[in-house]
Design a protein around this motif. Structure first.
Motif, short mmCIF file in Angstrom:
data_model
loop_
_atom_site.label_atom_id
_atom_site.label_comp_id
_atom_site.label_asym_id
_atom_site.label_seq_id
_atom_site.Cartn_x
_atom_site.Cartn_y
_atom_site.Cartn_z
N GLU A 21 49.90 33.39 33.96
CA GLU A 21 49.10 34.58 34.26
C GLU A 21 49.96 35.74 34.76
O GLU A 21 49.60 36.91 34.61
CB GLU A 21 48.02 34.26 35.30
CG GLU A 21 46.90 33.37 34.78
CD GLU A 21 47.32 31.91 34.66
OE1 GLU A 21 48.38 31.55 35.24
OE2 GLU A 21 46.62 31.14 34.01
N LYS A 26 46.29 39.06 30.51
CA LYS A 26 45.04 38.35 30.22
C LYS A 26 44.50 38.71 28.84
O LYS A 26 43.95 37.86 28.13
CB LYS A 26 44.00 38.68 31.29
CG LYS A 26 42.73 37.86 31.19
CD LYS A 26 41.80 38.14 32.35
CE LYS A 26 40.54 37.28 32.25
NZ LYS A 26 39.62 37.54 33.39
N VAL A 27 44.69 39.98 28.44
CA VAL A 27 44.18 40.39 27.13
C VAL A 27 44.86 39.60 26.01
O VAL A 27 44.25 39.29 24.99
CB VAL A 27 44.38 41.91 26.92
CG1 VAL A 27 45.85 42.28 26.88
CG2 VAL A 27 43.67 42.38 25.65
N GLN A 30 43.13 36.19 25.76
CA GLN A 30 41.81 36.30 25.13
C GLN A 30 41.95 36.41 23.61
O GLN A 30 41.19 35.82 22.85
CB GLN A 30 41.05 37.51 25.69
CG GLN A 30 40.69 37.37 27.16
CD GLN A 30 40.14 38.65 27.76
OE1 GLN A 30 40.40 39.75 27.27
NE2 GLN A 30 39.40 38.52 28.85
N ASP A 33 42.99 33.15 21.83
CA ASP A 33 41.89 32.20 21.70
C ASP A 33 41.10 32.39 20.40
O ASP A 33 40.38 31.49 19.97
CB ASP A 33 40.95 32.32 22.90
CG ASP A 33 40.04 31.11 23.05
OD1 ASP A 33 40.50 29.98 22.76
OD2 ASP A 33 38.87 31.29 23.42
N SER A 56 40.16 27.59 23.74
CA SER A 56 38.93 26.79 23.75
C SER A 56 38.85 25.82 22.57
O SER A 56 38.14 24.82 22.64
CB SER A 56 37.71 27.72 23.73
OG SER A 56 37.73 28.56 22.57
#
Length: 237
Positions: A21, A26-27, A30, A33, A56
């Motif tokens: 992190e 963070k983008v 995302q 994923d 995920s």
């Protein structure tokens, strides 16, 4: 209607054992994923990174192809197939930024030739981090990758780089295989003038990070052990 190609995302990875992190926005996580197709130097380490990123989807469902120094040029077009079919693809570096001192550059060039959109993502670059922290000339610099493995040729190259650096006020950056770092440092201290500035940046972004800039004369007084420590060397004549 024109065919819609996928995007080639250039995904940087941490340089060492650091918190994901703190080094990968963070983008990025995302976006990662959403991708199902990846290209990496090593599929095993890529899966470890993707698992750490918290994707995920099951790792087994991902398509991971390998692109490394042994990949023939003729195989590159096959790696573009998912992109040409409309799928987004992530090019994952083994450490740091893809396509910088990295075989992924050949794939990026081929993507441009096919009018595929290339999207670089923010992440750590050991080259820029070392330059930022060195205090040497950040306006004019040149990265040379690996210098010759032969000792005599390496010393000749170091002397040439020192001359070019002094002439153009240009910081010279280069790397070595970690287990040969001590031999590299020995040759730098032997080949270069006492007044030449040398920065050695080791284990960047990790708990063992060490960055020191001083002249050759000062380095000769206390020579550190750099064995098996990922390092970047920077010279300014």
């Amino acid at each position: 209607m024109a065919q819609q190609f996928g995007n080639l995302y250039l995904i940087p990875t941490p340089l060492g054992e650091t918190s994901l992190e703190t080094i990968v926005p963070k983008v990025n996580l995302q976006l990662i994923d959403l991708i199902e197709y990846f290209i990496a130097e090593n599929a095993k380490t890529a899966r470890a990174f993707l698992k750490q990123a918290g994707i995920s989807k099951p790792l087994q469902s991902l398509h991971i192809s390998e692109l490394n120094e042994h990949t023939p040029v003729t195989a590159l077009k096959e790696l573009l197939a998912p992109l040409l079919a409309g799928h987004d693809v992530g090019l994952v570096s083994e450490a740091g930024c893809p396509a910088v001192a990295d075989p992924g550059a050949n794939l990026v060039r081929l993507a441009h030739e096919h009018q595929i959109k290339v999207v670089p993502l923010v992440g750590p670059s050991s080259i820029l981090l070392a330059l930022m922290a060195s205090g040497l000339n950040g306006q004019r610099f040149c990265f040379h990758g690996y210098l010759p493995a032969n000792k005599a040729e390496r010393i000749t190259t170091l002397k040439q780089l020192e001359i070019e650096s002094a002439k153009h006020k240009q910081t010279q950056l280069f790397i070595e295989t970690p287990y040969r770092n001590n031999a590299m440092l020995e040759d730098i201290l032997s080949a270069c003038k006492p007044s030449t500035q040398l920065c050695v940046a080791c284990d960047l972004t990790t708990l063992n990070e060490t960055i020191r800039t001083q002249n050759i004369a000062q380095w000769r007084k206390a020579i550190p052990d750099l064995n098996k420590r990922p390092a970047i060397f920077l010279l300014l004549g």
